[in-house]
Design an enzyme around this catalytic site. Structure first.
Site, PDB file in Angstrom:
ATOM      1  N   ASP A 163       0.872  -1.343   0.021  1.00  0.00           N
ATOM      2  CA  ASP A 163      -0.050   0.133  -0.099  1.00  0.00           C
ATOM      3  C   ASP A 163       0.784   1.111  -0.058  1.00  0.00           C
ATOM      4  OD1 ASP A 163       0.964  -0.227   2.707  1.00  0.00           O
ATOM      5  OD2 ASP A 163      -0.965  -0.348   3.538  1.00  0.00           O
ATOM      6  N   ASP A 200       8.327  -5.465  13.671  1.00  0.00           N
ATOM      7  CA  ASP A 200       9.060  -4.024  13.726  1.00  0.00           C
ATOM      8  C   ASP A 200       9.170  -3.264  15.272  1.00  0.00           C
ATOM      9  OD1 ASP A 200       6.371  -4.247  14.168  1.00  0.00           O
ATOM     10  OD2 ASP A 200       5.815  -2.401  12.826  1.00  0.00           O
TER      11      ASP A 200
END
Length: 477
Positions: free
Chosen positions: A222, A298
């Site tokens: 995206d 992350d």
């Protein structure tokens, strides 16, 4: 007398007759000598004949050698002529190659160069988003395809996503199929974060180990990229490779909203991992892969025990833009605070929409040409950047008390504001509208506890932590 004479004549005759008898030993001696002489003459004749034959053979061999020498001399002359022709042909071909190079042969030779980094787009179940991302990447990647080979890695079996990826011949398609049941560690967790972590590890293992790339750039399905995306990563690749205090290079600035940025050439070091379009090296992956987490990869990288005081390069103006407002934004990588996990469970919920409108939609994607090849980025090395950044902070003017925004706005030049702790930082960040989040004691984008952003103009605002001046060597300034 006559009788005596006669008798003597008879004796002589008798003796003569005796001497002529062939078996007489006196008669045999001259014959033996003659035979020996004949034998010697025969032997000499044989030797003479052999010598004559040898001479004839020598003469024949000499003539043969002379003939061979003559042939070889002919060959040498022919080879010299052939070499002369080859030299002339080489000179002609050399001139032809030089002419072809001037006409663009170098572009063909570029196909043989070692890639700067592989680029992988991580995808799952959003074919329309994937199409938009691929088209954005190919717009700028085609001219540098040999430097940045493109991959799409799909997690799962969504047929539309697979067909979409395979419809682009300029990329290589990878598919991660893992049907092992997921067991979350805490009640209520989304299994998506566990699946994402598995997918990332598999894809990076594929690219670093199986395909043996030295660096990989990770995008998500995206994202759109800036025109200088690839030039930016090529320029910073050598820093990542040579400076062992750098763990990764990112194209993203969490405080990269249009009202907080100004200079597309400015780069920073940060103690906070930005993600969202980032490049890492094989040596770093060799370290991370064996201990890769089950979920929330992350935020795991943002732990001090993982990055171990290594830092991350990021631009002031983003080189990636995240357009994923709907259709499963929560399934990305939880890049924004896992504490808000409940928000991601409602794809179209009002909270998620407000989040996108506030933090993602206003991001400024760079549209200004930057000639990265001529930029001197040596200031980003550890010692130089510390001095460079400390000098910037030292030249800023301190702002205290209430109405910080107004005071900072009325300050002539850059301003710095001290915060006491995390709660104080969050209260100040909320006033300006920048990210409030911390991870493991580090605010987003912070370097030595300092968060820097522009405020509506080119003026910099520095939010300075309680230990920042000491870490920057400015405590007595």
């Amino acid at each position: 007398m006559k009788s005596i004479a006669k008798s003597e004549n008879l004796g002589v005759a008798s003796r003569t007759k005796f001497l002529s008898f062939p078996w007489s030993s006196h008669a045999w001696i001259p014959d033996l000598q003659q035979m020996r002489l004949l034998a010697t003459q025969s032997e000499c004749a044989d030797r003479l004949a052999s010598a004559v034959e040898s001479e004839r053979q020598c003469t024949s061999q000499m003539r043969s050698l002379i003939d061979q020498i003559s042939v070889q001399q002919g060959k040498i002359v022919a080879l010299e002529e052939e070499k002369k022709l080859q030299d002339e042909e080489f000179t002609h071909l050399k001139a032809l190659v030089q002419d072809l190079e001037k006409k663009g042969l170098q572009s063909l030779l570029n196909n043989l160069e070692v890639p700067v980094a592989a680029v992988v787009i991580m995808a799952c179940n959003r074919p329309d988003y994937l199409q938009r991302t691929i088209q954005s990447v190919l717009k700028y990647q085609t001219s540098v395809a040999s430097k940045f080979p493109l991959f799409v890695s799909q997690d799962g079996t969504n047929r539309d996503v697979k067909n979409m990826a395979l419809s682009f011949k300029q990329l290589t398609y990878l598919q991660h199929l893992d049907f092992t049941p997921v067991h979350t560690e805490r009640p209520g967790e989304l299994i998506a974060y566990y699946k994402i972590a598995r997918h990332y590890k598999w894809a990076l293992d594929e690219l670093f180990i199986k395909h043996n790339f030295s660096r990989v750039i990770i995008l998500e399905d995206d994202m759109e990229i800036a025109p200088d995306f690839f030039d930016y990563f090529e320029a910073t690749a050598s820093i990542l490779e040579n400076d062992k205090t750098i763990m990764a290079v990112s194209s993203w600035n969490d405080n990269g909203q249009v009202q907080f940025v100004h200079d597309p050439k400015t780069l920073y070091r940060s103690d906070f991992f930005p993600g969202l379009g980032w490049m890492l090296s094989k040596s770093i992956w060799d370290e991370l892969s064996p201990k890769w987490p089950k979920a929330y990869w992350d935020d795991w990288i943002r732990l001090k025990e993982i990055h171990r005081e290594r830092q991350f390069i990021h631009p002031e103006v983003c080189r990636t833009y995240n357009f994923g407002e709907h259709q499963g934004l929560w399934y990305r990588s939880a890049s924004y605070r896992t504490e808000h996990i409940v928000l991601y469970q409602t794809e179209l919920g009002s909270s998620m929409g407000q989040y996108f409108k506030k933090y993602l939609e206003p991001i400024k994607l760079n549209d200004v040409h930057v000639d990265w090849k001529t930029m001197d980025l040596s200031y980003l090395t550890e010692d130089k950047f510390l001095r460079h950044f400390a000098k910037l902070v030292a030249h800023a003017k301190p702002v205290h008390g209430p109405d910080l925004i107004l005071k900072a706005h009325n300050t002539d030049g850059d301003a710095w504001i001290q915060y006491k702790d995390q709660a104080d930082f969050e209260q100040i960040a909320r006033q300006f509208g920048i990210f409030e989040e911390w991870k493991d004691g580090i605010p987003r984008t912070a370097y030595k506890g300092v968060v820097v952003f522009r405020h509506q103009t080119s003026r910099r605002i520095y939010l300075v932590g309680p230990d920042s001046l000491k870490l920057l060597g400015l405590e007595h300034s």
